[in-house]
Design a protein around this motif. Structure first.
Motif, PDB file in Angstrom:
ATOM      1  N   TRP A  94       1.430  -1.037  -0.336  1.00  0.00           N
ATOM      2  CA  TRP A  94      -0.221  -0.130  -0.183  1.00  0.00           C
ATOM      3  C   TRP A  94       0.874   1.195  -0.340  1.00  0.00           C
ATOM      4  N   PHE A  95       2.094   1.186   0.210  1.00  0.00           N
ATOM      5  CA  PHE A  95       2.754   2.313   0.521  1.00  0.00           C
ATOM      6  C   PHE A  95       4.235   1.882   0.306  1.00  0.00           C
ATOM      7  N   LEU A  96       5.692   2.974  -0.084  1.00  0.00           N
ATOM      8  CA  LEU A  96       6.278   2.632  -0.621  1.00  0.00           C
ATOM      9  C   LEU A  96       6.917   2.894   0.641  1.00  0.00           C
ATOM     10  N   SER A  97       8.006   2.289   1.472  1.00  0.00           N
ATOM     11  CA  SER A  97       9.069   2.858   2.626  1.00  0.00           C
ATOM     12  C   SER A  97      10.192   4.083   2.260  1.00  0.00           C
ATOM     13  N   LYS A  98      10.694   4.066   2.820  1.00  0.00           N
ATOM     14  CA  LYS A  98      11.715   5.261   2.606  1.00  0.00           C
ATOM     15  C   LYS A  98      12.700   4.823   1.868  1.00  0.00           C
ATOM     16  N   ALA A  99      13.361   3.693   2.280  1.00  0.00           N
ATOM     17  CA  ALA A  99      13.990   3.021   0.971  1.00  0.00           C
ATOM     18  C   ALA A  99      13.902   3.340  -0.438  1.00  0.00           C
ATOM     19  N   GLU A 100      12.115   2.821  -0.514  1.00  0.00           N
ATOM     20  CA  GLU A 100      12.465   3.194  -1.819  1.00  0.00           C
ATOM     21  C   GLU A 100      11.817   4.014  -2.161  1.00  0.00           C
ATOM     22  N   GLU A 101      11.446   5.315  -1.327  1.00  0.00           N
ATOM     23  CA  GLU A 101      11.303   6.269  -1.959  1.00  0.00           C
ATOM     24  C   GLU A 101      12.569   6.964  -2.416  1.00  0.00           C
ATOM     25  N   SER A 102      13.308   7.187  -1.626  1.00  0.00           N
ATOM     26  CA  SER A 102      15.305   7.334  -1.792  1.00  0.00           C
ATOM     27  C   SER A 102      15.237   7.146  -3.801  1.00  0.00           C
ATOM     28  N   LYS A 103      15.613   6.053  -3.098  1.00  0.00           N
ATOM     29  CA  LYS A 103      15.892   5.169  -4.825  1.00  0.00           C
ATOM     30  C   LYS A 103      14.605   5.607  -6.117  1.00  0.00           C
ATOM     31  N   VAL A 104      13.840   6.209  -6.045  1.00  0.00           N
ATOM     32  CA  VAL A 104      12.472   7.062  -6.654  1.00  0.00           C
ATOM     33  C   VAL A 104      13.321   8.394  -7.321  1.00  0.00           C
ATOM     34  N   ASN A 105      13.509   9.152  -6.273  1.00  0.00           N
ATOM     35  CA  ASN A 105      14.157  10.244  -5.895  1.00  0.00           C
ATOM     36  C   ASN A 105      15.698  10.583  -6.949  1.00  0.00           C
ATOM     37  N   GLU A 106      16.721   9.396  -6.497  1.00  0.00           N
ATOM     38  CA  GLU A 106      18.099   8.904  -6.877  1.00  0.00           C
ATOM     39  C   GLU A 106      17.742   8.806  -8.703  1.00  0.00           C
ATOM     40  N   ALA A 107      16.840   7.954  -8.889  1.00  0.00           N
ATOM     41  CA  ALA A 107      16.540   7.469 -10.336  1.00  0.00           C
ATOM     42  C   ALA A 107      16.050   9.007 -11.046  1.00  0.00           C
ATOM     43  N   LEU A 108      14.973   9.503 -10.419  1.00  0.00           N
ATOM     44  CA  LEU A 108      14.336  10.681 -11.309  1.00  0.00           C
ATOM     45  C   LEU A 108      15.575  11.819 -11.288  1.00  0.00           C
ATOM     46  N   LYS A 109      17.448  12.062 -10.399  1.00  0.00           N
ATOM     47  CA  LYS A 109      17.665  13.003 -10.376  1.00  0.00           C
ATOM     48  C   LYS A 109      18.713  12.467 -11.755  1.00  0.00           C
ATOM     49  N   MET A 110      18.981  11.234 -11.617  1.00  0.00           N
ATOM     50  CA  MET A 110      20.101  10.168 -12.748  1.00  0.00           C
ATOM     51  C   MET A 110      19.491  10.721 -13.425  1.00  0.00           C
ATOM     52  N   VAL A 111      18.021  10.841 -14.182  1.00  0.00           N
ATOM     53  CA  VAL A 111      17.297  11.645 -15.930  1.00  0.00           C
ATOM     54  C   VAL A 111      17.347  12.199 -16.267  1.00  0.00           C
ATOM     55  N   GLU A 112      17.042  13.396 -15.042  1.00  0.00           N
ATOM     56  CA  GLU A 112      17.185  15.050 -14.841  1.00  0.00           C
ATOM     57  C   GLU A 112      16.090  15.137 -14.672  1.00  0.00           C
ATOM     58  N   LEU A 113      14.335  14.124 -14.058  1.00  0.00           N
ATOM     59  CA  LEU A 113      13.632  14.919 -14.045  1.00  0.00           C
ATOM     60  C   LEU A 113      13.006  14.786 -12.389  1.00  0.00           C
ATOM     61  N   PHE A 114      14.160  15.066 -11.462  1.00  0.00           N
ATOM     62  CA  PHE A 114      13.227  15.194  -9.582  1.00  0.00           C
ATOM     63  C   PHE A 114      12.482  16.343 -10.013  1.00  0.00           C
ATOM     64  N   ASN A 115      12.711  17.858 -10.900  1.00  0.00           N
ATOM     65  CA  ASN A 115      11.497  19.078 -10.777  1.00  0.00           C
ATOM     66  C   ASN A 115      10.630  19.195 -11.229  1.00  0.00           C
ATOM     67  N   GLN A 116      10.548  18.016 -11.895  1.00  0.00           N
ATOM     68  CA  GLN A 116       8.823  17.383 -12.117  1.00  0.00           C
ATOM     69  C   GLN A 116       8.280  16.317 -11.604  1.00  0.00           C
TER      70      GLN A 116
END
Length: 239
Positions: A94-116
């Protein structure tokens, strides 16, 4: 390693592949090239069993991430929720763990979509949407990437950045197979090359084996000149 043997496939009684064979090496970037309608996307769909064909497939990879040309996306979800959906597909939760949220944010930063990340997915440009899908792949944990024209709708800078990310991913142990149209960019980022000509015959090999005028002529029915400068391949059309 992934090996396809005795591949036979017809579409509307038209023979697409006739007793074709192909081997995809492990730990490499393999690039599929050829004219429209040659069977490039069909080949990826056969590998992923999205299309059933008469063949033998030996697949030693543990998990495959497949990105089709036109992936589906649900209207109204945020970029973050779209990319994080990879974790919900793997496990009922039902929800993401803190570690999974961090991984998503890191992936978005890598592809330069974090600001979106809070933007609705349908509001991204076509190129940005491709980057979001690449972020999905980064989080998938797959050791085999099958990408159908992942650079479409990207400008040159983002094409290069995506290929550099893919190169780093391959260095970490992932094998990648992608369809591309730009011969020169492909030549300088790929390790192994697969060409499909108008008669759906497959020609494959390393950079040195593949980039020969006769091979490219057979694939595209165009005369090419190939220059090799310090292991950099440059391809020109002969007037």
């Amino acid at each position: 390693m992934l090996k396809i043997q005795n591949l036979n496939f017809k579409f509307n009684e038209k023979v697409i592949f006739d007793n074709a064979e192909l081997e995809i090496p492990k730990g490499k970037i393999s690039i599929i090239m050829g004219a429209n309608g040659a069977g490039k996307s069909t080949l990826l769909k056969i590998i992923t069993n999205n299309i059933k064909a008469d063949c033998s497939i030996i697949n030693e990879f543990k998990e495959t991430f497949y990105l089709p040309q036109n992936p589906y996306y649900p209207y109204g979800v945020s970029v973050f929720d779209y990319v994080s959906s990879v974790f919900y597909k793997k496990n009922w939760k039902w929800f993401l763990s803190k570690a999974e949220e961090s991984k998503v944010n890191e992936a978005l930063k890598m592809v330069e979509l974090f600001n979106q990340k809070d933007m609705e997915i349908q509001k991204l440009s076509a190129g940005e949407f491709q980057k979001a899908n690449f972020a999905l792949g980064l989080l998938s944990g797959a050791d085999l990437f099958l990408l159908d024209e992942p650079l479409s709708n990207m400008d040159l800078i983002n094409q290069i950045k995506t290929l550099e990310n893919l190169t780093n991913l391959v260095k970490s142990g992932v094998t990648s197979v992608l369809i591309m149209h730009d011969i020169n960019i492909a030549a300088n980022f790929g390790d192994y090359f697969i060409g499909i000509n108008k008669d759906h015959k497959i020609v494959s090999g390393s950079k040195e084996e593949f980039f020969k005028p006769q091979n490219l002529n057979d694939i595209y029915n165009i005369d090419f000149r190939i220059m090799n400068d310090d292991d950099k391949i440059f391809v020109q059309i002969v007037d």
